[in-house]
Design an enzyme around this catalytic site. Sequence first.
Site, short mmCIF file in Angstrom:
data_model
loop_
_atom_site.label_atom_id
_atom_site.label_comp_id
_atom_site.label_asym_id
_atom_site.label_seq_id
_atom_site.Cartn_x
_atom_site.Cartn_y
_atom_site.Cartn_z
N ASP A 119 0.87 -1.17 0.00
CA ASP A 119 0.00 0.00 0.00
C ASP A 119 0.91 1.23 0.00
O ASP A 119 2.13 1.12 0.14
CB ASP A 119 -0.89 -0.05 1.25
N ALA B 222 0.02 5.20 1.44
CA ALA B 222 -0.06 6.02 2.65
C ALA B 222 -0.17 5.15 3.90
O ALA B 222 -0.99 4.24 3.98
CB ALA B 222 -1.25 6.96 2.58
N ALA C 277 -13.10 9.89 10.07
CA ALA C 277 -12.55 9.84 8.71
C ALA C 277 -11.67 8.62 8.51
O ALA C 277 -11.54 8.11 7.39
CB ALA C 277 -11.75 11.11 8.42
N MET D 111 -10.77 3.54 6.09
CA MET D 111 -9.54 3.71 5.32
C MET D 111 -9.16 2.44 4.58
O MET D 111 -9.27 1.34 5.09
CB MET D 111 -8.39 4.14 6.24
N LYS E 206 -11.87 6.22 -2.69
CA LYS E 206 -12.24 7.45 -1.98
C LYS E 206 -13.73 7.78 -2.07
O LYS E 206 -14.30 8.31 -1.11
CB LYS E 206 -11.37 8.62 -2.46
N HIS F 222 -15.20 5.49 0.32
CA HIS F 222 -14.81 5.93 1.66
C HIS F 222 -15.77 6.99 2.18
O HIS F 222 -16.24 6.92 3.33
CB HIS F 222 -13.38 6.47 1.61
N ARG G 163 -10.46 -2.25 -3.70
CA ARG G 163 -10.56 -3.06 -2.49
C ARG G 163 -12.01 -3.11 -1.96
O ARG G 163 -12.75 -2.17 -2.17
CB ARG G 163 -9.67 -2.43 -1.39
N ASP H 120 -1.70 -1.07 5.89
CA ASP H 120 -2.03 -0.57 7.22
C ASP H 120 -3.53 -0.54 7.48
O ASP H 120 -3.96 -0.04 8.53
CB ASP H 120 -1.45 0.84 7.41
#
Length: 270
Positions: A11, A13, A45, A49, A53, A56, A161, A187
């Site tokens: 990944d 970030a 927020a 994750m 987006k 999200h 994903r 992460d």
Amino acid sequence: MTTHVKAVMFDWAGTVVDFGSFAPTTIFVEAFKREYDFDISLEEARVPMGLGKWEHIQAVGALPEVDSRWQTQFGQSMQKEDIDKIYQTFMPLQVKKVAEHADLIPGAKEVIDGLREKGIKIGSCTGYPRVVLDELIPAAKNKGYSPDCAVATDDLKAGGRPAPYMLLQNMIELAVDEVKACVKVDDSVPGITEGLNAGMWTVGLLLSGNEAGLTQEQFEHADEATLAAARVKAQDAFAHSGAHYLIDTIADLPGVIADIEQRLANGERP
């Protein structure tokens, strides 16, 4: 019989760059505020994750606490057109600011250089769309990181994903022929699920990414009690993820790769 790892897919970030995964989370908060004068917390927020987006934003809006406040403010739950508007505000902000969060997580360059010395290919995928990833790639290259492959969440018609398609596209582009010889490092829980759905070994990161939410400065200056509490918080988030390994940061990955190769030599597979 395969006894060696052939590729590691990272990944971005919170995994290789942007300690604490602050680039996307802070801008989600800003986008909600700018478009609708609606407040969400950094913790809210962070909850979804790893997703694309647009998805999200949809998931944040569906959180019970957020949905309740949204209904109080607007008289109904968030609608598709609301998600579209927030996304349209989010995207230019993310494109503008993502390069500011391209610093490598400590140990990342050394670990990735070590993998390459072993002949292991370096793939990557992300919840960022291509327009954002195209800003991040050169910024990260200037910091010393340039993966062999980079797939964005909107590159494939099949979607992002937690489906495995970005990872499978990595395999195609890297010409890696065995899923069991691949490792996914992430992460976020959706990123781990993505790896499991692809049939790969999976490694979750506890302290450098989204779940702990620490800045690099906080991480480097924290006492062991603080790190232990952050570790437990992240472990709780990953508890039902199915990750094969949980480590603090990418700096701890070499030991995991060695263990996976021993398991491969013993005839194990993910």
